[in-house]
Design a protein around this motif. Sequence first.
Motif, short mmCIF file in Angstrom:
data_model
loop_
_atom_site.label_atom_id
_atom_site.label_comp_id
_atom_site.label_asym_id
_atom_site.label_seq_id
_atom_site.Cartn_x
_atom_site.Cartn_y
_atom_site.Cartn_z
N LEU A 202 0.83 -1.20 0.00
CA LEU A 202 0.00 0.00 0.00
C LEU A 202 0.86 1.26 0.00
CD1 LEU A 202 -3.21 0.71 1.93
CD2 LEU A 202 -1.33 2.32 2.13
N ALA A 203 1.89 1.30 0.85
CA ALA A 203 2.75 2.48 0.96
C ALA A 203 3.47 2.76 -0.36
CB ALA A 203 3.76 2.28 2.09
N ILE A 204 4.06 1.74 -0.96
CA ILE A 204 4.80 1.95 -2.20
C ILE A 204 3.86 2.29 -3.35
CG2 ILE A 204 6.25 0.81 -3.93
CD1 ILE A 204 7.68 -0.59 -1.56
N ASN A 205 2.72 1.61 -3.41
CA ASN A 205 1.75 1.92 -4.47
C ASN A 205 1.33 3.39 -4.42
OD1 ASN A 205 1.81 -0.66 -5.53
ND2 ASN A 205 -0.09 -1.31 -4.55
N LYS A 206 1.08 3.88 -3.20
CA LYS A 206 0.67 5.28 -3.05
C LYS A 206 1.83 6.24 -3.30
CE LYS A 206 -3.32 4.87 -0.03
NZ LYS A 206 -3.91 5.25 1.26
N ASP A 207 2.98 5.96 -2.73
CA ASP A 207 4.12 6.87 -2.84
C ASP A 207 4.65 6.98 -4.27
OD1 ASP A 207 3.89 7.25 -0.14
OD2 ASP A 207 5.86 6.42 0.37
N TYR A 208 4.62 5.89 -5.00
CA TYR A 208 5.22 5.86 -6.34
C TYR A 208 4.19 5.65 -7.46
CZ TYR A 208 9.36 5.56 -3.44
OH TYR A 208 10.32 5.82 -2.49
N ASP A 209 2.91 5.79 -7.11
CA ASP A 209 1.83 5.68 -8.08
C ASP A 209 2.02 4.46 -8.99
OD1 ASP A 209 -0.56 6.41 -9.32
OD2 ASP A 209 0.47 7.61 -10.85
N THR A 210 2.04 3.31 -8.35
CA THR A 210 2.28 2.07 -9.07
C THR A 210 1.34 0.99 -8.55
OG1 THR A 210 4.02 0.58 -9.85
CG2 THR A 210 4.10 1.22 -7.52
N ASN A 211 1.47 -0.22 -9.05
CA ASN A 211 0.67 -1.35 -8.60
C ASN A 211 1.59 -2.57 -8.53
OD1 ASN A 211 -1.32 -3.14 -7.91
ND2 ASN A 211 -2.39 -3.05 -9.87
N LEU A 212 2.20 -2.79 -7.36
CA LEU A 212 3.20 -3.84 -7.21
C LEU A 212 2.68 -5.25 -7.47
CD1 LEU A 212 5.12 -2.76 -3.98
CD2 LEU A 212 5.78 -2.40 -6.37
N GLN A 213 1.50 -5.55 -6.97
CA GLN A 213 0.91 -6.89 -7.06
C GLN A 213 1.88 -7.94 -6.50
OE1 GLN A 213 -1.41 -7.84 -10.57
NE2 GLN A 213 -1.14 -5.73 -11.30
N ILE A 214 2.29 -7.70 -5.26
CA ILE A 214 3.28 -8.55 -4.59
C ILE A 214 2.83 -10.01 -4.57
CG2 ILE A 214 4.36 -9.07 -2.36
CD1 ILE A 214 4.44 -6.12 -1.77
N ALA A 215 3.79 -10.88 -4.87
CA ALA A 215 3.63 -12.34 -4.78
C ALA A 215 2.52 -12.88 -5.67
CB ALA A 215 3.41 -12.77 -3.33
N THR A 216 2.27 -12.21 -6.78
CA THR A 216 1.31 -12.72 -7.77
C THR A 216 2.06 -12.93 -9.08
OG1 THR A 216 0.64 -10.59 -8.72
CG2 THR A 216 -0.51 -11.31 -6.71
N LYS A 217 1.40 -13.54 -10.03
CA LYS A 217 2.03 -13.74 -11.34
C LYS A 217 2.20 -12.42 -12.08
CE LYS A 217 -2.25 -14.69 -13.76
NZ LYS A 217 -2.93 -15.46 -14.72
N ASN A 218 1.49 -11.38 -11.63
CA ASN A 218 1.59 -10.06 -12.27
C ASN A 218 2.52 -9.10 -11.51
OD1 ASN A 218 -0.30 -10.77 -14.29
ND2 ASN A 218 -1.97 -10.39 -12.85
N TYR B 43 23.62 1.13 2.39
CA TYR B 43 23.53 -0.33 2.40
C TYR B 43 23.14 -0.83 1.03
CZ TYR B 43 18.77 1.18 3.51
OH TYR B 43 17.56 1.83 3.52
N LYS B 44 23.49 -2.09 0.79
CA LYS B 44 23.11 -2.76 -0.44
C LYS B 44 21.83 -3.55 -0.19
CE LYS B 44 26.64 -5.31 -1.45
NZ LYS B 44 27.71 -6.09 -2.06
N PHE B 45 21.01 -3.61 -1.20
CA PHE B 45 19.81 -4.44 -1.17
C PHE B 45 20.22 -5.80 -1.71
CE2 PHE B 45 15.92 -6.14 -3.06
CZ PHE B 45 14.99 -5.90 -2.08
N ILE B 46 20.28 -6.79 -0.83
CA ILE B 46 20.70 -8.13 -1.22
C ILE B 46 19.54 -8.89 -1.86
CG2 ILE B 46 21.65 -10.33 -0.39
CD1 ILE B 46 23.58 -7.89 -0.20
N GLY B 47 18.34 -8.68 -1.32
CA GLY B 47 17.18 -9.36 -1.87
C GLY B 47 16.00 -9.33 -0.92
N LYS B 48 14.99 -10.06 -1.29
CA LYS B 48 13.76 -10.14 -0.50
C LYS B 48 13.23 -11.56 -0.57
CE LYS B 48 10.65 -9.61 -4.23
NZ LYS B 48 11.57 -10.02 -5.25
N GLU B 49 12.35 -11.84 0.40
CA GLU B 49 11.74 -13.17 0.47
C GLU B 49 10.35 -13.01 1.04
OE1 GLU B 49 13.87 -17.28 1.76
OE2 GLU B 49 13.89 -15.70 3.25
N TYR B 50 9.41 -13.74 0.51
CA TYR B 50 8.04 -13.72 1.01
C TYR B 50 7.79 -14.97 1.84
CZ TYR B 50 7.49 -10.48 -2.93
OH TYR B 50 7.63 -9.46 -3.83
#
Length: 163
Positions: free
Chosen positions: A50-66, A94-101
Amino acid sequence: MKKLVVLLFILPLLSFTLHKYYVALTEIEYREDTRSIQMIMNVFMDDIELAINKDYDTNLQIATKNELKLIDDLFYKYLKAHFKITINNEEKTYKFIGKEYEGDIVYFYLEIENVSLPKSINVENTILVDHFPDQQNLIKATVKKERKSLFLSSDNDKGLLNF
């Protein structure tokens, strides 16, 4: 009698209202063997989306095929804007190494290389507080087996840990 039965049935249900907690945890550890600071931050997936979608006017669709292909770039951009760390009075990148759900949590893996033994760690954390005023950000740091903690919020988003 029917009213009493209905009341006895509904009353307990009303006492169990859902309450959402806004808490994120960041674990910071100094690794002497690699002279690095390794960090793991966990945040509720729907909140960061929600925060990133609002701040950057985007639609992440986290952890979906889209899910957006540039999602890691947006995560890193957001983190850099809202999570700052200073080691021994020197602001570090800092470096962004990655993410995990995992379930409804997203884990971010971050690292700072070439760090001298920390005597102080200053953290500024405004992750999610713009969108969730009740957001609380817990920081736990370990240096040479000594653990210290900070509890940050929208009213108090900076803290210093001395080792």
